[in-house]
Design a protein around this motif. Sequence first.
Motif, short mmCIF file in Angstrom:
data_model
loop_
_atom_site.label_atom_id
_atom_site.label_comp_id
_atom_site.label_asym_id
_atom_site.label_seq_id
_atom_site.Cartn_x
_atom_site.Cartn_y
_atom_site.Cartn_z
N SER A 139 -13.48 -4.05 -7.52
CA SER A 139 -13.77 -5.46 -7.76
C SER A 139 -12.95 -5.98 -8.94
O SER A 139 -12.63 -7.15 -9.00
CB SER A 139 -15.26 -5.65 -8.03
OG SER A 139 -15.68 -4.74 -9.00
N SER A 140 -12.58 -5.10 -9.86
CA SER A 140 -11.80 -5.54 -11.00
C SER A 140 -10.46 -6.09 -10.53
O SER A 140 -9.90 -6.99 -11.12
CB SER A 140 -11.59 -4.40 -11.99
OG SER A 140 -10.83 -3.39 -11.38
N GLY A 141 -9.95 -5.52 -9.45
CA GLY A 141 -8.69 -6.00 -8.92
C GLY A 141 -8.82 -7.43 -8.41
O GLY A 141 -8.01 -8.29 -8.73
N ASP A 168 -2.81 -3.26 -9.95
CA ASP A 168 -4.17 -3.07 -9.44
C ASP A 168 -4.18 -2.04 -8.31
O ASP A 168 -5.05 -1.18 -8.25
CB ASP A 168 -4.71 -4.40 -8.91
CG ASP A 168 -4.59 -5.50 -9.95
OD1 ASP A 168 -5.47 -5.59 -10.80
OD2 ASP A 168 -3.58 -6.22 -9.91
N THR A 169 -3.20 -2.14 -7.41
CA THR A 169 -3.17 -1.22 -6.27
C THR A 169 -2.90 0.21 -6.74
O THR A 169 -3.56 1.14 -6.30
CB THR A 169 -2.08 -1.64 -5.27
OG1 THR A 169 -1.91 -3.05 -5.34
CG2 THR A 169 -2.45 -1.25 -3.88
N VAL A 170 -1.91 0.35 -7.63
CA VAL A 170 -1.59 1.70 -8.10
C VAL A 170 -2.81 2.31 -8.80
O VAL A 170 -3.16 3.47 -8.60
CB VAL A 170 -0.38 1.68 -9.07
CG1 VAL A 170 -0.18 3.04 -9.71
CG2 VAL A 170 0.87 1.29 -8.31
N VAL A 205 0.94 -6.60 -14.92
CA VAL A 205 -0.36 -6.97 -15.48
C VAL A 205 -0.20 -8.13 -16.45
O VAL A 205 -1.04 -9.02 -16.54
CB VAL A 205 -0.97 -5.75 -16.22
CG1 VAL A 205 -2.07 -6.19 -17.15
CG2 VAL A 205 -1.51 -4.76 -15.23
N ALA A 206 0.91 -8.12 -17.18
CA ALA A 206 1.11 -9.12 -18.23
C ALA A 206 1.81 -10.37 -17.72
O ALA A 206 2.16 -11.24 -18.50
CB ALA A 206 1.90 -8.50 -19.38
N GLY A 210 0.82 -1.20 0.00
CA GLY A 210 0.00 0.00 0.00
C GLY A 210 0.86 1.25 0.00
O GLY A 210 0.61 2.19 -0.76
N VAL A 211 1.90 1.25 0.84
CA VAL A 211 2.77 2.43 0.92
C VAL A 211 3.50 2.65 -0.40
O VAL A 211 3.52 3.76 -0.94
CB VAL A 211 3.77 2.28 2.09
CG1 VAL A 211 4.83 3.37 2.02
CG2 VAL A 211 3.03 2.33 3.41
N VAL A 212 4.07 1.56 -0.94
CA VAL A 212 4.80 1.69 -2.21
C VAL A 212 3.86 2.18 -3.30
O VAL A 212 4.18 3.10 -4.07
CB VAL A 212 5.45 0.34 -2.62
CG1 VAL A 212 6.00 0.42 -4.03
CG2 VAL A 212 6.53 -0.04 -1.63
N ALA A 213 2.67 1.58 -3.36
CA ALA A 213 1.73 1.97 -4.41
C ALA A 213 1.28 3.42 -4.24
O ALA A 213 1.10 4.14 -5.23
CB ALA A 213 0.52 1.04 -4.40
N PHE A 214 1.11 3.86 -3.00
CA PHE A 214 0.72 5.25 -2.79
C PHE A 214 1.83 6.18 -3.28
O PHE A 214 1.56 7.18 -3.97
CB PHE A 214 0.42 5.52 -1.31
CG PHE A 214 -0.05 6.91 -1.05
CD1 PHE A 214 -1.40 7.24 -1.21
CD2 PHE A 214 0.83 7.91 -0.69
CE1 PHE A 214 -1.84 8.53 -0.99
CE2 PHE A 214 0.39 9.21 -0.47
CZ PHE A 214 -0.95 9.52 -0.62
#
Lengths: 596, 369
Positions: free
Chosen positions: A589-591, A472-474, A432-433, A403-407
């Motif tokens: 939800s897509s995540g 997804d998180t980013v 993603v790939a 979470g921290v990295v993505a933020f």
Amino acid sequence: MAADAAVASGVESIAQQTATKAPGSRGLLGWLWSAGLMLTLAFLVLYPVAMLLLGALTNTNPVVDGFGVFDLSVQNFSEVLANPNVHAALINSLVACTGGTALAVIIGLTFSWVVVRTDTPGKGFIAAASMLPLFVPPLVAAVAWSILASPKTGLLNILLNTVGIEWRFNAYTMTGLIVIFGIYYAPYVYMFTASALRNMDPSLEEAAEVSGASAVRTMFTVTFPLIAPAILSGMLLSFIVMLGIYGIPAVLGTPGDIAVLTTYIFKLTAWSPPLYNTAAAVAIILMVVTGFLVWLQHKITSRRSYTTVAGKAFRPAQLKLGPWRYVTLALAIVYLLVVVVLPTLALIVAAFRRFLFIRDLASLFDMRQYGLLHFERLFANPLALRSIWNTMEVGLITAIVGGVVAFAIGYTINRTTLPMRKSIDVISTLPVAIPGLVIGVAYLWAWIGLPGGLYGTIWILALAFIARFMPDTVKALSTSLLQIHRELEEAAWICGKGLLGTIRSIVLPLARPGVIAAMTLLFILAIRELGSSLFLYTSNSMVMAVLLLDYYEGGNLGITAAFSIVQMILLAVLISVANLLSRGGSGDSSGVGRAG
Amino acid sequence: MSANLKVERLRKVFSTGKAAIDDVSFSVPAGDIVVLLGPSGCGKTTTLRCVAGLEHPTSGEISIGPDVVSAPERGILVPPRQRNLGMVFQSYAVWPHMTVHQNVAYPLKTRGTPRGERNGKVADALELVGLSDYASRPVTQLSGGQMQRVALARSLVYQPQILLLDEPLSNLDAKLRLRLRDDLRKIIKKTGVTALYVTHDQAEAVVLGDRIGVMRDGKLLQMAPADELYNRPADLFVASFTGASNLVEGRVMAREGDFGQVDAKSGEKMSVWLPAGVQPGEAVKVAIRPENVRLGTNGAAEPNTFRARVSGTRYQGTQTVYELAMLGATIDALELGTRVRFPIGGEIDVVLPPVQCWAYPAQQTIESE
């Protein structure tokens, strides 16, 4: 005039502020920050993928040889491409995914049309039912279906036997695989097509109707062609997820000896001696195919959408189905039964029944046959408790660190003009790939040869999950960041706050629901992840999903079912918490979806 | 080919219980263009959609030519595709996944027209709207105005009995709107099709319509040729909606034929035109268009000549609006020309020609609900 003076000095300080520089642009600190992020990403994503590639191009055994010798050659690839087992696995993968996708399109498109365009009663219920399968862990679904439809002891087959029907269900076939794929991945198609149908200008259809076309003709010449990009997009996404999934083909394919690419890769590493190099080569093939499909999907989604928005607000026209609307409702109920209710019942029966052998229907309802035996045995096993503990720990680390990295990444990409932010954006989207299983193999290659390193700890699992779910998180965090108007931040700068102070006092409080939701999502994804865990666990770092599969493969359906129920309850609690925290936000939800 | 359209006692009540159309009756003779004009929410689009068959009326009857296409009380409801009408939508509704030719050919295909005949008709229709050179283009490459021309060609290509147009110009920019407005009437008249046109724009209505129907709150207030609408509005709403923005309150003192005398609240006596039914003693509002206020006299003694003070001017380039303090109110007067003739604060004589002063019962309102 004191007030005037105050205003004047205020203006002056603003002028000074702009004269120095806007926060978050360049300067040494900015460079350092960007470099730090790039290093983090290189450590999380680039290095493991590079090692995977290296592994595929050498014959070095990383465990035995370390990384001393590198004989680069494409021999692995040529061997793999000539190997009939790989061909079989590839063909099985393509057949299962194509069939599954076709079924998913039929189901998803039907329900999106029913929900958006008809007057079927209980549409809220149907919409919810259409999305529900996303929340069932695929491994658990597969286990439940093997309890329901294994050829000899499947509950459904016992039912057929009691009513005297000769025909039997068999989940351990290609058809079984296709059906399970199709029903559990229909939500992807549904998500895309339902929103496309909702956004379509109804006068496009009315124009066809006025032109003399019947309702059916309108549907096939106007409606479906118009939402074709959405259908295609959902199709590709479901195909991609099916291609990368391990749990379902492992459970349903193994008894019938149907190997797909993912199960084949795992088999390679489970041989003795393990064929890590071959596994890496096959994993790269899987990654390339997935990458191509992701690129294709991206092309389609980013193309100018056909769905034009009219000048005035509209609500989609609704077809009056007459008595047929109960047929459509019945379809939705049947779907819910097949996807959620039956499997849950099967798990409950298997978990609480002492022996799964059921002679007839009467025996099914014989309460003396039921008890907590399997749960007692499950919790008597220290490994089970340890796996639950480990899973929670991994989940927590993934959620917080990820979470921290993505933020940090999301803020840098969306809100600053720092150098290298384009590359940061691209690299953070890269996973993603990469199917989860491939990430697992890549992390294996990256760390197994390094002594005293990460391998064997729960941290390697957490890092692999962080990398895997980074896009997804980013994306989820970027969405909530973009909802905070830039001027709110600028106002804080004008008031004299620094960049960090602004983030702490303005951005974080406003983005908090989004951040918490993203972290909870990460937690949920991490505790159900199987594909990448397979290659990274040791007996000390055993996690629930792996142990569940172990129990299944050990042939003890009772404990497997009991463990599945434990996992489902845990997930249900977490998802409700997530829903509460994000207050009904459905954007995440897509995540859950992509993780399979 | 083109047929007359008849709408009788049409009512449409939505599920909320509010009547969107309330007892609307009118007819359009074959080959005529009738415009339904009114503010948003007045029921004009709903009326059009009922004629198209896209909306189902609650009661009343709609017939096209000799055929009754909608009569809910008798269980008659012909679906849109069998009504043989063309429709042009506000959002163009051209199909983005087809070329110009495919769009226009679509209605012919659904009718099973043979290919040769179809291509000829499509070419004719495209020529009619001036898009012959664009036949093979994807419609997404066209401008808004061109898309609307495609929509028009598509709705005319099968020679429908009736053409329906639902605010077809409101999504275009102002300049294009003027050009297409003039073209639209020419094209429709050339084909001779009966047309029903919905808009909220008066200028559009006047240019396009043989007759204009003004609607408000689901009711059709007046249907008449444009000049009648502008010179003899049926009620205060029509007068005000078409631009009679000056109102003078008063009381009818006497009536003589179509004319009468009104005492303004400020005491002056005015000669006015009185609609049927307005009786002496009744409180009235006298509506006057700013364009009909004449500044200065030509020397002869004329009725309705009043003294006014210029309290303000609004210069608009090619015209000037004078704010005149008179008759106990502020009256706007509009004069064409680039020069401001009267300074603020000056006193002038003003003539309000009696045929252009219309007195309506004071309880009538100018706002729609």
